[in-house]
Scaffold this motif. Structure first.
Motif, PDB file in Angstrom:
ATOM      1  N   LEU A   1       0.826  -1.213   0.000  1.00  0.00           N
ATOM      2  CA  LEU A   1       0.000   0.000   0.000  1.00  0.00           C
ATOM      3  C   LEU A   1       0.859   1.261   0.000  1.00  0.00           C
ATOM      4  N   ARG A   2       1.944   1.224   0.729  1.00  0.00           N
ATOM      5  CA  ARG A   2       2.853   2.374   0.776  1.00  0.00           C
ATOM      6  C   ARG A   2       3.528   2.584  -0.574  1.00  0.00           C
ATOM      7  N   GLU A   3       3.998   1.502  -1.196  1.00  0.00           N
ATOM      8  CA  GLU A   3       4.673   1.615  -2.491  1.00  0.00           C
ATOM      9  C   GLU A   3       3.723   2.069  -3.595  1.00  0.00           C
ATOM     10  N   SER A   4       2.442   1.754  -3.459  1.00  0.00           N
ATOM     11  CA  SER A   4       1.462   2.205  -4.453  1.00  0.00           C
ATOM     12  C   SER A   4       1.055   3.659  -4.219  1.00  0.00           C
ATOM     13  N   GLY A   5       1.416   4.203  -3.058  1.00  0.00           N
ATOM     14  CA  GLY A   5       1.078   5.586  -2.740  1.00  0.00           C
ATOM     15  C   GLY A   5      -0.264   5.752  -2.057  1.00  0.00           C
ATOM     16  N   LEU A   6      -0.943   4.643  -1.764  1.00  0.00           N
ATOM     17  CA  LEU A   6      -2.240   4.739  -1.102  1.00  0.00           C
ATOM     18  C   LEU A   6      -2.118   5.020   0.393  1.00  0.00           C
ATOM     19  N   VAL A   7      -0.987   4.664   0.951  1.00  0.00           N
ATOM     20  CA  VAL A   7      -0.736   4.839   2.379  1.00  0.00           C
ATOM     21  C   VAL A   7       0.624   5.504   2.539  1.00  0.00           C
ATOM     22  N   ARG A   8       0.722   6.395   3.494  1.00  0.00           N
ATOM     23  CA  ARG A   8       2.025   6.966   3.829  1.00  0.00           C
ATOM     24  C   ARG A   8       2.243   6.754   5.327  1.00  0.00           C
ATOM     25  N   ASP A   9       3.495   6.720   5.695  1.00  0.00           N
ATOM     26  CA  ASP A   9       3.811   6.494   7.099  1.00  0.00           C
ATOM     27  C   ASP A   9       4.615   7.660   7.652  1.00  0.00           C
ATOM     28  N   THR A  10       4.444   7.875   8.937  1.00  0.00           N
ATOM     29  CA  THR A  10       5.133   8.939   9.647  1.00  0.00           C
ATOM     30  C   THR A  10       5.696   8.349  10.931  1.00  0.00           C
ATOM     31  N   VAL A  11       6.938   8.664  11.220  1.00  0.00           N
ATOM     32  CA  VAL A  11       7.552   8.203  12.459  1.00  0.00           C
ATOM     33  C   VAL A  11       7.226   9.213  13.553  1.00  0.00           C
ATOM     34  N   VAL A  12       6.632   8.712  14.623  1.00  0.00           N
ATOM     35  CA  VAL A  12       6.295   9.535  15.784  1.00  0.00           C
ATOM     36  C   VAL A  12       6.920   8.856  16.992  1.00  0.00           C
ATOM     37  N   GLY A  13       8.022   9.403  17.443  1.00  0.00           N
ATOM     38  CA  GLY A  13       8.764   8.761  18.534  1.00  0.00           C
ATOM     39  C   GLY A  13       9.301   7.425  18.062  1.00  0.00           C
ATOM     40  N   ARG A  14       8.932   6.372  18.748  1.00  0.00           N
ATOM     41  CA  ARG A  14       9.374   5.029  18.358  1.00  0.00           C
ATOM     42  C   ARG A  14       8.350   4.321  17.484  1.00  0.00           C
ATOM     43  N   GLU A  15       7.253   4.977  17.204  1.00  0.00           N
ATOM     44  CA  GLU A  15       6.181   4.348  16.432  1.00  0.00           C
ATOM     45  C   GLU A  15       6.146   4.861  15.000  1.00  0.00           C
ATOM     46  N   ARG A  16       5.711   4.003  14.140  1.00  0.00           N
ATOM     47  CA  ARG A  16       5.471   4.369  12.746  1.00  0.00           C
ATOM     48  C   ARG A  16       3.948   4.319  12.558  1.00  0.00           C
ATOM     49  N   ARG A  17       3.380   5.463  12.226  1.00  0.00           N
ATOM     50  CA  ARG A  17       1.917   5.536  12.039  1.00  0.00           C
ATOM     51  C   ARG A  17       1.595   5.623  10.560  1.00  0.00           C
ATOM     52  N   TYR A  18       0.578   4.888  10.181  1.00  0.00           N
ATOM     53  CA  TYR A  18       0.157   4.817   8.791  1.00  0.00           C
ATOM     54  C   TYR A  18      -1.135   5.606   8.619  1.00  0.00           C
ATOM     55  N   GLU A  19      -1.223   6.276   7.470  1.00  0.00           N
ATOM     56  CA  GLU A  19      -2.450   7.013   7.164  1.00  0.00           C
ATOM     57  C   GLU A  19      -2.769   6.881   5.685  1.00  0.00           C
ATOM     58  N   LEU A  20      -4.023   6.984   5.384  1.00  0.00           N
ATOM     59  CA  LEU A  20      -4.525   6.865   4.021  1.00  0.00           C
ATOM     60  C   LEU A  20      -4.204   8.125   3.222  1.00  0.00           C
ATOM     61  N   ASP A  21      -3.829   7.943   1.960  1.00  0.00           N
ATOM     62  CA  ASP A  21      -3.670   9.065   1.034  1.00  0.00           C
ATOM     63  C   ASP A  21      -4.660   8.846  -0.110  1.00  0.00           C
ATOM     64  N   PRO A  22      -5.886   9.339   0.027  1.00  0.00           N
ATOM     65  CA  PRO A  22      -6.931   9.056  -0.958  1.00  0.00           C
ATOM     66  C   PRO A  22      -6.730   9.718  -2.316  1.00  0.00           C
ATOM     67  N   THR A  23      -5.791  10.641  -2.425  1.00  0.00           N
ATOM     68  CA  THR A  23      -5.597  11.326  -3.714  1.00  0.00           C
ATOM     69  C   THR A  23      -5.171  10.357  -4.810  1.00  0.00           C
ATOM     70  N   ARG A  24      -4.495   9.270  -4.435  1.00  0.00           N
ATOM     71  CA  ARG A  24      -4.057   8.290  -5.430  1.00  0.00           C
ATOM     72  C   ARG A  24      -5.226   7.499  -6.017  1.00  0.00           C
ATOM     73  N   LEU A  25      -6.378   7.547  -5.396  1.00  0.00           N
ATOM     74  CA  LEU A  25      -7.555   6.826  -5.896  1.00  0.00           C
ATOM     75  C   LEU A  25      -8.301   7.603  -6.969  1.00  0.00           C
ATOM     76  N   ALA A  26      -7.983   8.863  -7.150  1.00  0.00           N
ATOM     77  CA  ALA A  26      -8.737   9.729  -8.062  1.00  0.00           C
ATOM     78  C   ALA A  26      -8.756   9.198  -9.492  1.00  0.00           C
TER      79      ALA A  26
END
Length: 120
Positions: free
Chosen positions: A48-73
């Motif tokens: 999902l990350r490589e397709s651009g649908l999901v991006r991840d952000t490092v917050v402290g020791r955690e990696r949080r994933y979030e949806l990037d809906p723009t790639r679905l357009a």
């Protein structure tokens, strides 16, 4: 678009996207929703990350994933050609025009043609 379609072809990845629609989540919290191993969930997240649908952000020791809906357009635009929504919109517009015309005729006593037809 093919990469996006391939990424959402898997039901686990589609479910991950649904989970991320509401909130940013860690891989562990995502994995808790599935009966597959955490490494398997991580592989799905990588796709999902490589397709651009999901991006991840490092917050402290955690990696949080979030949806990037723009790639679905692009995929969404392509899929709409298979729906009849546009045809229905035109029909509803025509119906609305007819309803307004009928109401106007009733308020004004009708058009000369319709009055003649009623008395005949």
């Amino acid at each position: 678009m093919d990469e996006i379609a391939a990424a959402i072809a898997d039901p686990v990845r589609r479910r991950i996207l649904e989970l991320l629609r509401e909130d940013r989540l860690t891989a562990g919290r995502i994995a808790a929703h599935f009966e597959i191993s955490r490494p398997a969930v991580s592989r799905h997240l990588r796709v999902l990350r490589e397709s651009g649908l999901v991006r991840d952000t490092v917050v402290g020791r955690e990696r949080r994933y979030e949806l990037d809906p723009t790639r679905l357009a692009g995929l969404l635009q392509w899929l709409t050609q298979f729906t009849r929504a546009e045809a229905w919109e035109r029909r509803f517009d025509a119906l609305e025009t007819e309803v307004h015309r009928t109401r106007r005729e009733r308020r004004t006593g009708g058009s000369p043609t319709s009055r003649e037809e009623r008395t005949a």
